[in-house]
Each structure stands twice: as C-alpha cells, then as structure tokens.
Design a protein around this motif. Structure first.
Motif, PDB file in Angstrom:
ATOM      1  N   CYS A   1       9.047  31.646 -33.945  1.00  0.00           N
ATOM      2  CA  CYS A   1       8.872  32.214 -35.291  1.00  0.00           C
ATOM      3  C   CYS A   1       8.388  33.658 -35.184  1.00  0.00           C
ATOM      4  O   CYS A   1       7.480  33.964 -34.406  1.00  0.00           O
ATOM      5  CB  CYS A   1       7.868  31.381 -36.078  1.00  0.00           C
TER       6      CYS A   1
ATOM      7  N   CYS B   1       0.939  34.102 -37.452  1.00  0.00           N
ATOM      8  CA  CYS B   1      -0.157  33.230 -37.918  1.00  0.00           C
ATOM      9  C   CYS B   1      -1.007  32.783 -36.713  1.00  0.00           C
ATOM     10  O   CYS B   1      -0.489  32.136 -35.790  1.00  0.00           O
ATOM     11  CB  CYS B   1       0.410  32.028 -38.655  1.00  0.00           C
TER      12      CYS B   1
ATOM     13  N   CYS C   1      -0.993  29.166 -35.290  1.00  0.00           N
ATOM     14  CA  CYS C   1       0.256  28.407 -35.180  1.00  0.00           C
ATOM     15  C   CYS C   1       0.879  28.402 -33.783  1.00  0.00           C
ATOM     16  O   CYS C   1       1.150  29.455 -33.203  1.00  0.00           O
ATOM     17  CB  CYS C   1       1.266  28.926 -36.185  1.00  0.00           C
TER      18      CYS C   1
ATOM     19  N   GLU D   1       6.625  35.345 -37.257  1.00  0.00           N
ATOM     20  CA  GLU D   1       5.328  35.595 -37.910  1.00  0.00           C
ATOM     21  C   GLU D   1       4.179  35.481 -36.894  1.00  0.00           C
ATOM     22  O   GLU D   1       4.346  34.879 -35.823  1.00  0.00           O
ATOM     23  CB  GLU D   1       5.104  34.596 -39.045  1.00  0.00           C
TER      24      GLU D   1
ATOM     25  N   ARG E   1       2.778  38.872 -43.241  1.00  0.00           N
ATOM     26  CA  ARG E   1       3.103  38.721 -44.665  1.00  0.00           C
ATOM     27  C   ARG E   1       1.794  38.614 -45.428  1.00  0.00           C
ATOM     28  O   ARG E   1       0.782  38.184 -44.875  1.00  0.00           O
ATOM     29  CB  ARG E   1       4.011  37.522 -44.937  1.00  0.00           C
TER      30      ARG E   1
HETATM   31 FE1  SF4 Z   1       5.857  30.771 -38.395  1.00  0.00          FE
HETATM   32 FE2  SF4 Z   1       3.415  31.113 -39.444  1.00  0.00          FE
HETATM   33 FE3  SF4 Z   1       5.024  29.099 -40.306  1.00  0.00          FE
HETATM   34 FE4  SF4 Z   1       3.914  29.068 -37.846  1.00  0.00          FE
HETATM   35  S1  SF4 Z   1       2.850  28.961 -39.817  1.00  0.00           S
HETATM   36  S2  SF4 Z   1       6.011  28.547 -38.362  1.00  0.00           S
HETATM   37  S3  SF4 Z   1       3.983  31.257 -37.258  1.00  0.00           S
HETATM   38  S4  SF4 Z   1       5.364  31.311 -40.514  1.00  0.00           S
END
Ligand code: SF4
Ligand code: SAM
Ligand code: DTB
Length: 351
Positions: free
Chosen positions: A79, A83, A86, A81, A194
């Motif tokens: 992913c 986070c 995660c 992102e 984000r």
């Molecule tokens: Fe991607 Fe954040 Fe969702 Fe994990 S929580 S899958 S890093 S967007």
C-alpha cells in the motif's frame, strides 16, 4: 450517580447538558459533544461509567446479542500510504508478502465458509489508497455474489469518490468501512499521506449515496486520553452516527513504527468502549482488532461496556484473530448469541 453530561437526556441516558436545554438533533441523537463533556465521561468512576453505558445499551439493543462479521483481505500489502500502525504499508518492512486482487471464486469460497461459521456480514478489505475503476468493477462483482449468499456485505477499499460510492451501492454493498482512526490532533503523528478531511469527505460520499457507514479507529498508539476523547467526539459529532463503530486495540506488528508501543491499560480500553456506547447509543460498537491478546474477562467487560459486535475467524486482514473455538466457548460461558441480520438495520432497537 453523577450525571454523565452532554446529551440532554434525549438519547435515553441520564445526561443533562451544561446549558440545561435539550441538544437532541432530528434523529433523536446528539451530535454536538464538547471535548470537555467527552473527557468528563472518561473521568467518571469506573462503576458509574459502566452503569451508564450498560443502561443505555439495554435501552437500544438486545444486551445478549452480538453481531458477527468476518474479514477477508482481498488485496494484500504494497500500500502506498504510510499509516504507522499498518503491516500493509509499502513503507514498512514487515515481511508481508504482497498479493494481487483475489479472484471472485476464491472470495466466494471464503464467504461461504464465513457464513457456515455463523457470520452475518462479510467484510472485504483492500490495501489501496483508493480503488482504480477497473478494480472497482471486480469488487462490485464480488459484492453481488457475496450478497447472493445471503450475507450482509461490507468493504474497505480506501478513499472513494461519490461516483465510486454510488457504484458500490448499486452493486449491493450494505456497509463501507472507513475509519477516522484517532483524534484530529493526533492524526498527523500517525499518517501523513492523507488528511482527516479526506476521510470525512469519503464518509460524506458514502452517506450521500445511502450506504451505511462503519467508522471507528485504533487506540493504544501512544495517544493521550484527551486524544481518545477527541477521537470518540469526532465520531459522535458526524452528521450521522456511524452504523458500526469498530474500536481496534493496536495490533503491534514488527517492522511498523508502532511495533514497540506500550500496552494501553485494559480499563482505559474498556472506558473507550463505554464512552463510544454512551455518545453513540444506537450504533453497533465493535470490539475489533486486538481480541487475540485479550483475556475472556477483558472481553466480557467490553461487552458489559456496550460492545455488541466482533470479527470472527482465524484472521483479521493480515494478522491473527481470537481463535474461533475460544469464541464459541466464550459466547456459551456468557450466554451471548449471534445477532441475526435484519432486513434493513443491524440495530436491534427497543424504541
Ligand atoms: Fe494502506 Fe493505511 Fe489502509 Fe494500511 S491502513 S492498507 S497503509 S491505507
Ligand atoms: N486501506 C484501507 C484504508 O485504510 O482505508 C482499508 C484497509 S485498513 C487495513 C482498515 C483499518 O484497519 C484501518 O483504518 C485501521 O483502523 C485498521 N488497522 C490496520 N492495521 C491495524 C493494526 N495493526 N491494529 C489495529 N487496527 C489496524
Ligand atoms: C477495522 O476497523 N478493523 C479491521 C477492519 N476495520 C477492516 C481491520 C483490522 C486490521 C488489523 C491488522 C491486520 O490484520 O492487518
């Protein structure tokens, strides 16, 4: 007992607003909690807090029924992102093997297994920032096929435009999960790719097309109690309370920036559930990630505090969940029964 404060009494609890007047909106619920009011709930003596939460819980829900959902990661890892919690972020070296979008027939096998194991809702999660249109077409096909099995459908695919939300709704999606995750103030410590407003915008798109919202977040990420209050306040002050409110306790995953975070005090976790119950009395509050490391006694306290939904199955998305046999034994010990999905609402309201 101390007044728990804030809702004006209109949502069925014993609250009195600081101003003395009713602050109940058209839906009979309060959407204007102040930070001080929510912090005051957190600060109540534990027994008073539990009593207030359990009393409201019984007014709006069957106290012994628990809604059961099963999760499936339909697209895992890589992913974009960041986070911090995660395991699926490409920015963290967690050793997770990335997988492309699952095929429809594989998803259906998992959904059938979930139904046979007693789930009423099947939630499909994808590690995307937002879905591409060709991916959405595949997810739509999954939604239709899972729904045809007689399961409620839920998906969590990242940010959605209004048109994407509409297309999922047209495919038969019942719920969209998109979390606020934490307070607006703490959010920047956890995610930079984000912003809070992006999340609020996606939730608005989901509501606008008439889909049910599943929205909550994570505690135990190093936030303060004021942040936990701010997080619950942000949820309770949404234009509509989320239909489902997942409260996740951080699952610490090696390789993520939060891998060495300290355990959140168990009573503080229970308090968070209770405050969610009081401020969002008609919502289903889900005792979500983190159950694998909770004792039966802690889970029972969470149910007493007003949690009435769980994820059932060996896995969450990529991490372990409470063992299914242990869940069966716990339900039997506590006299809990799985909530059967209603036609158009999962909220067993007494009123
Ligand atoms: Fe991607 Fe954040 Fe969702 Fe994990 S929580 S899958 S890093 S967007
Ligand atoms: N990628 C989509 C998104 O973030 O919107 C959907 C999937 S994402 C994994 C769904 C939610 O899972 C997150 O918002 C977060 O609240 C929760 N989550 C992820 N990792 C977690 C962890 N380690 N512990 C607890 N909850 C977690
Ligand atoms: C939510 O709030 N919790 C679920 C669901 N929504 C998608 C996900 C928990 C994920 C825990 C970490 C993992 O298994 O990857």
């Amino acid at each position: 007992m101390e007044q728990v404060g804030g809702c004006g009494g209109g949502c069925g609890c014993a609250c009195a607003s600081a101003e003395g007047g009713s602050r109940v909106a058209d839906d009979g619920l309060c959407h204007d909690w102040t930070q001080a009011e929510v912090e005051a709930l957190f600060a109540l003596p534990f027994n008073d807090l539990m009593h207030a939460a359990q009393s409201l819980h019984r007014e709006f829900h069957d106290a012994n029924a628990v809604q059961v959902s099963t999760l499936l990661s339909i697209k895992t890892g890589a992913c974009p992102e960041d986070c911090a919690y995660c395991p699926q972020s490409a920015r963290h070296d967690t050793g997770l093997k990335a997988e492309k979008l699952m095929a429809l027939d594989e998803v259906l096998v998992k959904a059938q297994q979930a139904k046979a194991a007693g789930a009423s809702r099947f939630c499909m999660g994808a590690a995307w920032r937002s879905p591409k249109d060709r991916d959405l077409a595949e997810v739509n096909a999954m939604v239709g096929a899972v729904k045809a099995l007689g399961l409620e459908t839920c998906a969590t695919l990242g940010m959605l435009t209004r048109a994407q939300a509409q297309s999922l709704k047209d495919a038969g999606l019942d719920y969209y999960n998109h979390n606020l995750d934490t307070s607006p103030e703490f959010y920047g410590e956890i995610i930079s790719t984000r912003c809070y407003q992006d999340r609020l915008d996606t939730l608005a798109h989901v509501r606008e097309v008439g889909m049910k919202t599943c929205c909550g977040g994570i505690v135990g990420m190093g936030e303060t109690r004021a942040d936990r209050a701010g997080f619950i306040r942000a949820l309770a002050n949404l234009p509509q309370h989320p239909d489902s409110v997942p409260i996740n306790r951080l699952v610490r995953v090696a390789g993520t920036p939060l891998a060495d975070e300290r355990d959140l005090d168990a009573f503080e976790f229970v308090r968070t559930i209770a405050v969610a119950r009081i401020t969002m009395p008609t919502s289903m509050v889900r005792l979500s990630a983190g159950r694998e490391s909770m004792s039966d006694e802690l889970q029972a306290l969470c149910f007493l505090a007003g949690a009435n939904s769980i994820f059932h199955g060996d896995k969450l998305l990529t991490t372990g969940n409470a063992d299914t046999e242990s869940d069966r034994a716990l339900f039997a010990k506590l006299g809990l029964k799985p909530l059967v999905a209603a036609a158009d609402s999962d909220c067993a309201q007494a009123a």
